[in-house]
Design an enzyme around this catalytic site. Structure first.
Site, PDB file in Angstrom:
ATOM      1  N   ASP A  46      22.306  17.781 129.424  1.00 24.02           N
ATOM      2  CA  ASP A  46      23.554  18.497 129.679  1.00 24.02           C
ATOM      3  C   ASP A  46      23.676  18.929 131.140  1.00 24.02           C
ATOM      4  OD1 ASP A  46      23.909  18.358 126.972  1.00 24.02           O
ATOM      5  OD2 ASP A  46      24.032  20.519 126.647  1.00 24.02           O
ATOM      6  N   ASP A  47      24.910  19.116 131.541  1.00 24.37           N
ATOM      7  CA  ASP A  47      25.301  19.840 132.770  1.00 24.37           C
ATOM      8  C   ASP A  47      25.367  18.984 134.034  1.00 24.37           C
ATOM      9  OD1 ASP A  47      25.335  21.907 130.981  1.00 24.37           O
ATOM     10  OD2 ASP A  47      23.859  23.160 132.015  1.00 24.37           O
ATOM     11  N   HIS A  98      30.941  17.355 127.755  1.00 24.05           N
ATOM     12  CA  HIS A  98      30.391  18.726 127.707  1.00 24.05           C
ATOM     13  C   HIS A  98      31.404  19.704 128.321  1.00 24.05           C
ATOM     14  CE1 HIS A  98      27.282  21.694 127.201  1.00 24.05           C
ATOM     15  NE2 HIS A  98      26.891  21.755 128.452  1.00 24.05           N
ATOM     16  N   HIS A 102      32.800  24.310 131.480  1.00 23.71           N
ATOM     17  CA  HIS A 102      31.575  24.923 130.949  1.00 23.71           C
ATOM     18  C   HIS A 102      31.765  26.419 130.705  1.00 23.71           C
ATOM     19  CE1 HIS A 102      27.239  25.593 130.300  1.00 23.71           C
ATOM     20  NE2 HIS A 102      27.213  24.305 130.034  1.00 23.71           N
ATOM     21  N   TYR A 139      27.033  26.355 125.769  1.00 17.46           N
ATOM     22  CA  TYR A 139      26.306  27.489 125.158  1.00 17.46           C
ATOM     23  C   TYR A 139      26.211  27.358 123.634  1.00 17.46           C
ATOM     24  CZ  TYR A 139      27.909  29.087 129.690  1.00 17.46           C
ATOM     25  OH  TYR A 139      28.215  29.151 131.032  1.00 17.46           O
ATOM     26  N   HIS A 189      18.306  19.478 129.959  1.00 11.15           N
ATOM     27  CA  HIS A 189      19.281  19.694 131.033  1.00 11.15           C
ATOM     28  C   HIS A 189      18.913  18.939 132.306  1.00 11.15           C
ATOM     29  CE1 HIS A 189      20.008  23.090 128.314  1.00 11.15           C
ATOM     30  NE2 HIS A 189      21.242  23.049 128.759  1.00 11.15           N
TER      31      HIS A 189
HETATM   32 ZN   LIG Z   1      25.658  23.164 129.317  1.00 15.05          ZN
END
Ligand SMILES: [Zn+2]
Length: 245
Positions: A46-47, A98, A102, A139, A189
């Protein structure tokens, strides 16, 4: 169908851990001398995308000849990071959604939710030619309205608290090895600076390969398990979860 509703107040968001996800932790232990069974797992990240840690992660996946799934944030996609995302796609990884900003989406209205998804979908499609087919809520904050408004299946996963810098490479690897189970989706991540997760994979991938694991994308996991993603579910462990219930 199981409905899982987690409301997280904005103030408490940083305290939320992956334990909020549905799905069960793996319980199987595989001593080296046991007959090795074929199992599959997903490494998901993620991210991203970015031009630093995402690149290191792709180098690590390439070193071990495996693929993963990248859940990208729309606002992180620009000309440079898109090249990294394209490299992931060309390696056989898949690119998933995603959100755009965010944020804690559980507090958003339907129109805002749809805009978050549409923005990232369209940028991914623009740069790699394929739209995301799965969504991971930021989250792991979800609401009934999110399930109603967002057409993509929701994916959770089993993490190793890898957003906390003080959790070492060895601890990350140990947690992943302990929770490994057939059909697991690891939630990791590739945000900038998260080199300890890159290093953890250098330990985890060979060990899990020895235990009979093959690494696939999240899309491939559902195909292989013959599981249709369900609405209103945060999927973490595919196949085994269904069999256990
Ligand atoms: Zn995230």
């Amino acid at each position: 169908m199981r409905h899982l509703f987690i409301y997280i107040a904005t103030a408490a968001m940083s305290l939320l851990t992956m334990s909020a996800c549905s799905g069960k932790k793996g319980q199987q232990e595989n001593p080296a001398n046991e007959t090795v069974e074929k199992k599959i797992a997903v490494l998901s990240f993620d991210d991203g995308p970015n031009t630093t840690t995402t690149v290191q992660m792709l180098d690590m996946l390439q070193k071990h000849g495996v693929v993963g799934s990248f859940f990208v944030i729309g606002k992180n996609i620009n000309e440079e990071s898109a090249r990294v995302m394209k490299r992931a796609h060309d390696m056989g990884c898949d690119i998933q959604n995603h959100s755009r900003t965010h944020s804690n989406m559980a507090t958003m209205k339907a129109g805002e939710l749809q805009a978050e998804i549409a923005y990232t979908d369209s940028l991914v499609e623009h740069y790699i030619g394929v739209k995301p087919t799965f969504f991971r809520p930021p989250y792991i904050s979800v609401s009934p309205l999110m399930y109603e408004s967002i057409g993509l299946p929701f994916i959770c996963g089993v993490g190793c608290t890898d957003w906390e810098d003080e959790v070492t490479t060895a601890q990350r690897a140990e947690t992943m090895l302990k929770s490994a189970a057939d059909g697991i989706i690891f939630l990791l991540h590739d945000f900038e600076g998260n080199a300890q997760t890159v290093a953890a994979l250098d330990i985890v991938i060979p060990r899990l390969k020895e235990q009979g694991y093959e690494f696939v994308t999240v899309s491939e996991l559902f195909r292989r398990k013959g599981v249709t993603p369900q609405r209103g579910v945060l999927h973490s462990l595919v196949g085994a979860e269904q069999a256990a219930e």
